[in-house]
Design a protein around this motif. Structure first.
Motif, PDB file in Angstrom:
ATOM      1  N   THR A 289       0.826  -1.206   0.000  1.00  0.00           N
ATOM      2  CA  THR A 289       0.000   0.000   0.000  1.00  0.00           C
ATOM      3  C   THR A 289       0.861   1.256   0.000  1.00  0.00           C
ATOM      4  O   THR A 289       0.587   2.213  -0.737  1.00  0.00           O
ATOM      5  N   ILE A 290       1.908   1.235   0.795  1.00  0.00           N
ATOM      6  CA  ILE A 290       2.812   2.390   0.852  1.00  0.00           C
ATOM      7  C   ILE A 290       3.499   2.598  -0.493  1.00  0.00           C
ATOM      8  O   ILE A 290       3.616   3.729  -0.984  1.00  0.00           O
ATOM      9  N   CYS A 291       3.943   1.523  -1.117  1.00  0.00           N
ATOM     10  CA  CYS A 291       4.600   1.633  -2.428  1.00  0.00           C
ATOM     11  C   CYS A 291       3.629   2.153  -3.486  1.00  0.00           C
ATOM     12  O   CYS A 291       4.001   2.973  -4.325  1.00  0.00           O
ATOM     13  N   SER A 292       2.404   1.685  -3.447  1.00  0.00           N
ATOM     14  CA  SER A 292       1.400   2.151  -4.409  1.00  0.00           C
ATOM     15  C   SER A 292       1.107   3.632  -4.207  1.00  0.00           C
ATOM     16  O   SER A 292       0.977   4.395  -5.184  1.00  0.00           O
ATOM     17  N   ALA A 293       1.001   4.075  -2.966  1.00  0.00           N
ATOM     18  CA  ALA A 293       0.747   5.490  -2.686  1.00  0.00           C
ATOM     19  C   ALA A 293       1.927   6.348  -3.134  1.00  0.00           C
ATOM     20  O   ALA A 293       1.736   7.440  -3.695  1.00  0.00           O
ATOM     21  N   ALA A 294       3.160   5.867  -2.932  1.00  0.00           N
ATOM     22  CA  ALA A 294       4.337   6.622  -3.370  1.00  0.00           C
ATOM     23  C   ALA A 294       4.365   6.744  -4.887  1.00  0.00           C
ATOM     24  O   ALA A 294       4.694   7.809  -5.433  1.00  0.00           O
ATOM     25  N   SER A 295       3.988   5.685  -5.580  1.00  0.00           N
ATOM     26  CA  SER A 295       3.944   5.733  -7.041  1.00  0.00           C
ATOM     27  C   SER A 295       2.877   6.713  -7.522  1.00  0.00           C
ATOM     28  O   SER A 295       3.110   7.490  -8.452  1.00  0.00           O
ATOM     29  N   ALA A 296       1.725   6.685  -6.904  1.00  0.00           N
ATOM     30  CA  ALA A 296       0.658   7.598  -7.299  1.00  0.00           C
ATOM     31  C   ALA A 296       1.066   9.047  -7.052  1.00  0.00           C
ATOM     32  O   ALA A 296       0.811   9.931  -7.897  1.00  0.00           O
ATOM     33  N   ALA A 297       1.703   9.329  -5.923  1.00  0.00           N
ATOM     34  CA  ALA A 297       2.163  10.683  -5.634  1.00  0.00           C
ATOM     35  C   ALA A 297       3.216  11.128  -6.640  1.00  0.00           C
ATOM     36  O   ALA A 297       3.203  12.268  -7.125  1.00  0.00           O
ATOM     37  N   GLY A 298       4.118  10.234  -6.980  1.00  0.00           N
ATOM     38  CA  GLY A 298       5.153  10.563  -7.962  1.00  0.00           C
ATOM     39  C   GLY A 298       4.574  10.857  -9.332  1.00  0.00           C
ATOM     40  O   GLY A 298       5.013  11.774 -10.027  1.00  0.00           O
ATOM     41  N   LEU A 299       3.586  10.072  -9.731  1.00  0.00           N
ATOM     42  CA  LEU A 299       2.940  10.331 -11.025  1.00  0.00           C
ATOM     43  C   LEU A 299       2.199  11.663 -11.005  1.00  0.00           C
ATOM     44  O   LEU A 299       2.154  12.374 -12.023  1.00  0.00           O
ATOM     45  N   GLY A 300       1.642  12.018  -9.862  1.00  0.00           N
ATOM     46  CA  GLY A 300       0.984  13.329  -9.753  1.00  0.00           C
ATOM     47  C   GLY A 300       1.983  14.467  -9.891  1.00  0.00           C
ATOM     48  O   GLY A 300       1.721  15.456 -10.575  1.00  0.00           O
ATOM     49  N   ILE A 301       3.110  14.334  -9.244  1.00  0.00           N
ATOM     50  CA  ILE A 301       4.165  15.358  -9.364  1.00  0.00           C
ATOM     51  C   ILE A 301       4.663  15.436 -10.799  1.00  0.00           C
ATOM     52  O   ILE A 301       4.921  16.521 -11.326  1.00  0.00           O
ATOM     53  N   ALA A 302       4.795  14.293 -11.461  1.00  0.00           N
ATOM     54  CA  ALA A 302       5.221  14.285 -12.862  1.00  0.00           C
ATOM     55  C   ALA A 302       4.203  15.004 -13.741  1.00  0.00           C
ATOM     56  O   ALA A 302       4.575  15.727 -14.675  1.00  0.00           O
TER      57      ALA A 302
ATOM     58  N   THR B  29       4.617  18.712 -13.261  1.00  0.00           N
ATOM     59  CA  THR B  29       5.850  19.139 -13.925  1.00  0.00           C
ATOM     60  C   THR B  29       5.659  19.211 -15.437  1.00  0.00           C
ATOM     61  O   THR B  29       6.144  20.141 -16.094  1.00  0.00           O
ATOM     62  N   ALA B  30       4.926  18.264 -15.997  1.00  0.00           N
ATOM     63  CA  ALA B  30       4.656  18.287 -17.439  1.00  0.00           C
ATOM     64  C   ALA B  30       3.752  19.461 -17.789  1.00  0.00           C
ATOM     65  O   ALA B  30       3.896  20.063 -18.861  1.00  0.00           O
ATOM     66  N   TYR B  31       2.828  19.808 -16.914  1.00  0.00           N
ATOM     67  CA  TYR B  31       1.942  20.945 -17.144  1.00  0.00           C
ATOM     68  C   TYR B  31       2.752  22.239 -17.224  1.00  0.00           C
ATOM     69  O   TYR B  31       2.389  23.168 -17.943  1.00  0.00           O
ATOM     70  N   ARG B  32       3.878  22.278 -16.513  1.00  0.00           N
ATOM     71  CA  ARG B  32       4.749  23.456 -16.534  1.00  0.00           C
ATOM     72  C   ARG B  32       5.735  23.426 -17.702  1.00  0.00           C
ATOM     73  O   ARG B  32       6.692  24.197 -17.731  1.00  0.00           O
ATOM     74  N   LYS B  33       5.511  22.530 -18.634  1.00  0.00           N
ATOM     75  CA  LYS B  33       6.300  22.403 -19.878  1.00  0.00           C
ATOM     76  C   LYS B  33       7.757  21.986 -19.619  1.00  0.00           C
ATOM     77  O   LYS B  33       8.669  22.362 -20.350  1.00  0.00           O
ATOM     78  N   ARG B  34       7.967  21.191 -18.593  1.00  0.00           N
ATOM     79  CA  ARG B  34       9.289  20.632 -18.315  1.00  0.00           C
ATOM     80  C   ARG B  34       9.185  19.129 -18.526  1.00  0.00           C
ATOM     81  O   ARG B  34       9.187  18.341 -17.597  1.00  0.00           O
ATOM     82  N   PHE B  35       9.119  18.752 -19.804  1.00  0.00           N
ATOM     83  CA  PHE B  35       8.791  17.378 -20.174  1.00  0.00           C
ATOM     84  C   PHE B  35       9.907  16.387 -19.832  1.00  0.00           C
ATOM     85  O   PHE B  35       9.628  15.259 -19.424  1.00  0.00           O
ATOM     86  N   LEU B  36      11.133  16.798 -20.004  1.00  0.00           N
ATOM     87  CA  LEU B  36      12.239  15.893 -19.701  1.00  0.00           C
ATOM     88  C   LEU B  36      12.263  15.551 -18.204  1.00  0.00           C
ATOM     89  O   LEU B  36      12.384  14.387 -17.818  1.00  0.00           O
TER      90      LEU B  36
END
Length: 157
Positions: free
Chosen positions: A5-18, A21-28
Motif C-alpha cells: 500500500t505504501i509503495c502504491s501510494a508513493a507511485s501515485a504521488a510521484g505520477l501526480g508530481i510528474a 511538472t509536465a503541465y509546466r512544460k518541463r517534459f524531460l
C-alpha cells in the motif's frame, strides 16, 4: 500488505508530481520523475517487496546475518594474526624491499655481451688502461648503448 500500500501510494504521488511538472512544460524532468515513481509499483508487482518484508521480520534471517558477520570477523582476525606472526614490521619491510630489488636482473646495468663493462683483474696497468681520461669519458656513453645493442641483437633486430 501495508508495504504494498505504501509503495502504491508513493507511485501515485510521484505520477501526480510528474503531471504537474509536465503541465509546466518541463517534459524531460516530468518523464524522469514518472520513471522514478513507477519503480515502487514495479517492485510490488514483481513480488520483491513481499520477499524483502518476509526477510526483514523473520528472526531466523537475522540470526543468519549474525552468523555471516561472525564468520567475516573470524576470517579477518586470522588474516591479521597471520600477517603479524613471527615477523616484525622492519622484517616485513626488508622482505618487501628485497623482493623489489630481485625484480631487476642482478647485472642489468652491465652489458650482457662482451667485456666492455666488466673490469679486468690485473696487477700491472696495461697500455689499454693507461689511456688518457678524455678518451675514457668519451667512450662512456657508448658503453651505455652496448646494453641496448646486446638486447636488440639477442632478439634479431
Amino acid at each position: 500488505m501495508i508495504a504494498e500500500t505504501i509503495c502504491s501510494a508513493a507511485s501515485a504521488a510521484g505520477l501526480g508530481i510528474a503531471a504537474v511538472t509536465a503541465y509546466r512544460k518541463r517534459f524531460l524532468t516530468a518523464t524522469r520523475i514518472a520513471a522514478y515513481s513507477l519503480v515502487p509499483i514495479g517492485l510490488v508487482l514483481t513480488g520483491v517487496v513481499e520477499w524483502v518484508s518476509g526477510i526483514a521480520f523473520k528472526p531466523s534471517v537475522w540470526i543468519g546475518f549474525g552468523v555471516l558477520g561472525l564468520a567475516w570477523v573470524l576470517f579477518m582476525t586470522t588474516r591479521a594474526v597471520e600477517r603479524r606472526s613471527g615477523t616484525t614490521r622492519a622484517e616485513r619491510k626488508a622482505a618487501r624491499a628485497a623482493e623489489r630489488n630481485e625484480a631487476v636482473a642482478p647485472g642489468a646495468s652491465a652489458p650482457s655481451l662482451g667485456a666492455g663493462g666488466q673490469a679486468r683483474p690485473s696487477s700491472a696497468p696495461s697500455a689499454a688502461t693507461a689511456k688518457p681520461k678524455k678518451k675514457q669519458e668519451a667512450a662512456a656513453p657508448g658503453d651505455d648503448f652496448s646494453d641496448i645493442e646486446a638486447i636488440l641483437k639477442k632478439h634479431g633486430i
